[in-house]
Design a protein around this motif. Structure first.
Motif, mmCIF file in Angstrom:
data_model
loop_
_atom_site.group_PDB
_atom_site.id
_atom_site.type_symbol
_atom_site.label_atom_id
_atom_site.label_comp_id
_atom_site.label_asym_id
_atom_site.label_seq_id
_atom_site.Cartn_x
_atom_site.Cartn_y
_atom_site.Cartn_z
ATOM 1 N N ASP A 1 0.835 -1.212 0.000
ATOM 2 C CA ASP A 1 0.000 0.000 0.000
ATOM 3 C C ASP A 1 0.869 1.263 0.000
ATOM 4 O OD1 ASP A 1 -2.325 -1.441 -0.003
ATOM 5 O OD2 ASP A 1 -2.592 -1.391 2.177
ATOM 6 N N VAL A 2 1.919 1.240 0.809
ATOM 7 C CA VAL A 2 2.831 2.393 0.865
ATOM 8 C C VAL A 2 3.489 2.606 -0.491
ATOM 9 C CG1 VAL A 2 4.970 3.270 1.875
ATOM 10 C CG2 VAL A 2 3.241 2.191 3.335
ATOM 11 N N LYS A 3 3.933 1.512 -1.100
ATOM 12 C CA LYS A 3 4.588 1.628 -2.404
ATOM 13 C C LYS A 3 3.620 2.126 -3.466
ATOM 14 C CE LYS A 3 8.230 -1.816 -1.742
ATOM 15 N NZ LYS A 3 8.810 -3.101 -2.215
ATOM 16 N N VAL A 4 2.373 1.666 -3.405
ATOM 17 C CA VAL A 4 1.371 2.117 -4.374
ATOM 18 C C VAL A 4 1.113 3.617 -4.214
ATOM 19 C CG1 VAL A 4 -1.071 1.972 -5.011
ATOM 20 C CG2 VAL A 4 0.258 -0.119 -4.661
ATOM 21 N N GLN A 5 0.982 4.045 -2.959
ATOM 22 C CA GLN A 5 0.777 5.474 -2.702
ATOM 23 C C GLN A 5 1.962 6.304 -3.198
ATOM 24 O OE1 GLN A 5 -0.026 5.877 1.480
ATOM 25 N NE2 GLN A 5 -1.963 4.741 1.381
ATOM 26 N N GLN A 6 3.177 5.781 -2.951
ATOM 27 C CA GLN A 6 4.385 6.494 -3.393
ATOM 28 C C GLN A 6 4.433 6.578 -4.910
ATOM 29 O OE1 GLN A 6 7.980 4.794 -1.874
ATOM 30 N NE2 GLN A 6 9.311 6.238 -2.954
ATOM 31 N N ARG A 7 4.149 5.447 -5.565
ATOM 32 C CA ARG A 7 4.175 5.437 -7.034
ATOM 33 C C ARG A 7 3.069 6.344 -7.605
ATOM 34 N NH1 ARG A 7 8.317 3.675 -6.010
ATOM 35 N NH2 ARG A 7 9.326 1.750 -6.705
ATOM 36 N N THR A 8 1.911 6.354 -6.936
ATOM 37 C CA THR A 8 0.809 7.215 -7.398
ATOM 38 C C THR A 8 1.205 8.685 -7.310
ATOM 39 O OG1 THR A 8 -0.817 5.575 -6.642
ATOM 40 C CG2 THR A 8 -1.616 7.822 -7.028
ATOM 41 N N LYS A 9 1.866 9.021 -6.201
ATOM 42 C CA LYS A 9 2.335 10.402 -6.023
ATOM 43 C C LYS A 9 3.364 10.766 -7.079
ATOM 44 C CE LYS A 9 4.446 13.482 -2.614
ATOM 45 N NZ LYS A 9 5.033 13.586 -1.242
ATOM 46 N N GLU A 10 4.324 9.862 -7.318
ATOM 47 C CA GLU A 10 5.351 10.112 -8.328
ATOM 48 C C GLU A 10 4.730 10.262 -9.709
ATOM 49 O OE1 GLU A 10 8.007 6.867 -7.940
ATOM 50 O OE2 GLU A 10 8.969 7.614 -6.113
ATOM 51 N N LEU A 11 3.729 9.407 -10.000
ATOM 52 C CA LEU A 11 3.066 9.487 -11.294
ATOM 53 C C LEU A 11 2.307 10.796 -11.439
ATOM 54 C CD1 LEU A 11 2.294 8.065 -13.937
ATOM 55 C CD2 LEU A 11 0.356 7.033 -12.730
ATOM 56 N N SER A 12 1.678 11.234 -10.349
ATOM 57 C CA SER A 12 0.944 12.507 -10.387
ATOM 58 C C SER A 12 1.896 13.668 -10.634
ATOM 59 C CB SER A 12 0.198 12.698 -9.068
ATOM 60 O OG SER A 12 -0.470 13.927 -9.048
ATOM 61 N N GLU A 13 3.054 13.653 -9.961
ATOM 62 C CA GLU A 13 4.049 14.715 -10.153
ATOM 63 C C GLU A 13 4.587 14.688 -11.577
ATOM 64 O OE1 GLU A 13 6.914 13.942 -7.143
ATOM 65 O OE2 GLU A 13 5.713 14.833 -5.519
ATOM 66 N N ALA A 14 4.818 13.494 -12.098
ATOM 67 C CA ALA A 14 5.321 13.381 -13.476
ATOM 68 C C ALA A 14 4.289 13.903 -14.468
ATOM 69 C CB ALA A 14 5.657 11.920 -13.772
ATOM 70 N N ASN A 15 3.014 13.609 -14.216
ATOM 71 C CA ASN A 15 1.956 14.107 -15.101
ATOM 72 C C ASN A 15 1.878 15.635 -15.046
ATOM 73 O OD1 ASN A 15 1.149 11.609 -16.064
ATOM 74 N ND2 ASN A 15 -0.317 11.273 -14.392
ATOM 75 N N SER A 16 2.087 16.174 -13.845
ATOM 76 C CA SER A 16 2.068 17.655 -13.713
ATOM 77 C C SER A 16 3.205 18.266 -14.513
ATOM 78 C CB SER A 16 2.178 18.036 -12.241
ATOM 79 O OG SER A 16 1.073 17.572 -11.507
ATOM 80 N N ARG A 17 4.388 17.689 -14.433
ATOM 81 C CA ARG A 17 5.536 18.204 -15.197
ATOM 82 C C ARG A 17 5.288 18.101 -16.691
ATOM 83 N NH1 ARG A 17 8.536 15.581 -11.056
ATOM 84 N NH2 ARG A 17 8.944 13.782 -12.428
ATOM 85 N N LEU A 18 4.699 16.987 -17.107
ATOM 86 C CA LEU A 18 4.381 16.822 -18.531
ATOM 87 C C LEU A 18 3.365 17.877 -18.987
ATOM 88 C CD1 LEU A 18 4.134 12.924 -18.866
ATOM 89 C CD2 LEU A 18 5.852 14.414 -19.917
ATOM 90 N N ALA A 19 2.391 18.139 -18.120
ATOM 91 C CA ALA A 19 1.391 19.154 -18.467
ATOM 92 C C ALA A 19 2.035 20.518 -18.617
ATOM 93 C CB ALA A 19 0.292 19.187 -17.397
ATOM 94 N N GLN A 20 2.988 20.834 -17.716
ATOM 95 C CA GLN A 20 3.694 22.100 -17.798
ATOM 96 C C GLN A 20 4.513 22.181 -19.076
ATOM 97 O OE1 GLN A 20 5.976 22.510 -14.240
ATOM 98 N NE2 GLN A 20 4.171 22.832 -12.921
ATOM 99 N N LEU A 21 5.221 21.113 -19.402
ATOM 100 C CA LEU A 21 6.030 21.096 -20.622
ATOM 101 C C LEU A 21 5.167 21.240 -21.871
ATOM 102 C CD1 LEU A 21 8.593 18.269 -19.705
ATOM 103 C CD2 LEU A 21 9.054 20.728 -19.908
ATOM 104 N N ALA A 22 3.956 20.689 -21.782
ATOM 105 C CA ALA A 22 3.081 20.714 -22.983
ATOM 106 C C ALA A 22 2.433 22.092 -23.176
ATOM 107 C CB ALA A 22 2.005 19.657 -22.832
ATOM 108 N N THR A 23 2.310 22.890 -22.131
ATOM 109 C CA THR A 23 1.587 24.168 -22.229
ATOM 110 C C THR A 23 2.483 25.384 -22.138
ATOM 111 O OG1 THR A 23 1.190 24.073 -19.823
ATOM 112 C CG2 THR A 23 -0.518 23.154 -21.281
ATOM 113 N N ARG A 24 3.767 25.190 -21.828
ATOM 114 C CA ARG A 24 4.662 26.348 -21.705
ATOM 115 C C ARG A 24 5.798 26.263 -22.721
ATOM 116 N NH1 ARG A 24 5.512 27.203 -15.172
ATOM 117 N NH2 ARG A 24 3.281 27.500 -14.638
ATOM 118 N N ASP A 25 6.163 27.426 -23.202
ATOM 119 C CA ASP A 25 7.299 27.506 -24.117
ATOM 120 C C ASP A 25 8.591 27.504 -23.312
ATOM 121 O OD1 ASP A 25 9.243 28.135 -25.929
ATOM 122 O OD2 ASP A 25 7.947 29.455 -27.078
ATOM 123 N N GLY A 26 9.496 26.694 -23.740
ATOM 124 C CA GLY A 26 10.758 26.589 -23.019
ATOM 125 C C GLY A 26 11.561 27.875 -22.959
ATOM 126 N N LEU A 27 11.360 28.786 -23.940
ATOM 127 C CA LEU A 27 12.059 30.066 -23.963
ATOM 128 C C LEU A 27 11.451 31.038 -22.965
ATOM 129 C CD1 LEU A 27 12.578 30.445 -27.829
ATOM 130 C CD2 LEU A 27 14.255 29.726 -26.105
#
Length: 236
Positions: free
Chosen positions: A210-236
């Motif tokens: 359960d702890v590992k699932v929660q940790q992986r879920t959190k990591e996946l959520s953070e990764a999705n947030s970063r991907l969303a930022q990369l997809a909507t913001r210009d790197g410049l």
């Protein structure tokens, strides 16, 4: 005895316990009709002839169940021909005891008692092999068989008039029952401890999972947030 019988009936695959439970009941029944003849104290009358019949029938049935108990414990070591042959002989002796007079079945019993002695020796050989292979229940059975073998020898020699000694087989069989019951109880206690340990280990694994699932879920959520930022913001 009753508990072992009930466990044997309702425990899936526990034919060994059922057989031993019936064996224990048979020993108790035999004790009623053998020396010191407790059946005289029963609330109903039983004639000497029928009491003798029941004593010899129960003796043959008890030994039959003992043979089958040995077979169930050590199937890979015991010969089916010897086991089935012994069961058949004991069943026939019990049937003859039911239909004939004491003078006939008693004589027949003592003439065939050497076969029972031979099986006891055969069971000792099986148990010794089981001891060498470190098979479970071999040690208590070896000790129990020695008790039974000693009692049978004394009773056989007394019955043939060679020696004058009080009946021993009832006490030695009772000792055998106590020894085996103790080790069966110990085995099930150890199994219960092992099951509890496995359950606790499983609970710990589930908690860790359960702890590992929660940790992986959190990591996946953070990764999705970063991907969303990369997809909507210009790197410049």
């Amino acid at each position: 005895c009753f508990l072992a019988h009930i466990i044997g009936v309702f425990g899936k695959g526990e034919k060994m316990l059922l057989t031993f439970g019936l064996f224990s009941i048979g020993v108790a029944v035999r004790a009623v009709f053998s020396v010191p003849f407790v059946y005289h104290d029963l609330p109903f009358d039983i004639s000497y002839v029928w009491a003798t019949k029941l004593e010899y029938i129960s003796t043959n049935v008890v030994f039959l169940l003992y043979v089958w108990f040995i077979y169930l414990l050590f199937k890979e070591l015991a010969s089916k021909i010897i086991i089935y042959g012994s069961v058949a002989i004991l069943g026939v002796l019990a049937f003859i005891s039911l239909l004939t007079e004491p003078v006939i079945f008693q004589t027949l019993f003592f003439h065939t008692s050497y076969l029972m002695m031979a099986f006891v020796i055969y069971s000792v050989v099986i148990i010794i092999v089981a001891l060498k292979r470190k098979i479970q229940m071999a040690k208590p059975l070896f000790l129990g068989v020695l008790f039974v073998f000693t009692g049978l020898i004394f009773d056989l020699l007394s019955g043939m008039g060679i020696i004058n000694f009080p009946p021993m087989s009832l006490f030695t069989i009772a000792a055998n029952v106590v020894i085996i019951l103790f080790f069966i109880g110990n085995r099930y206690a150890n199994q219960l401890v092992e099951v509890r340990k496995l359950n606790n280990d499983l609970l710990e694994m589930n908690k860790t999972l359960d702890v590992k699932v929660q940790q992986r879920t959190k990591e996946l959520s953070e990764a999705n947030s970063r991907l969303a930022q990369l997809a909507t913001r210009d790197g410049l």
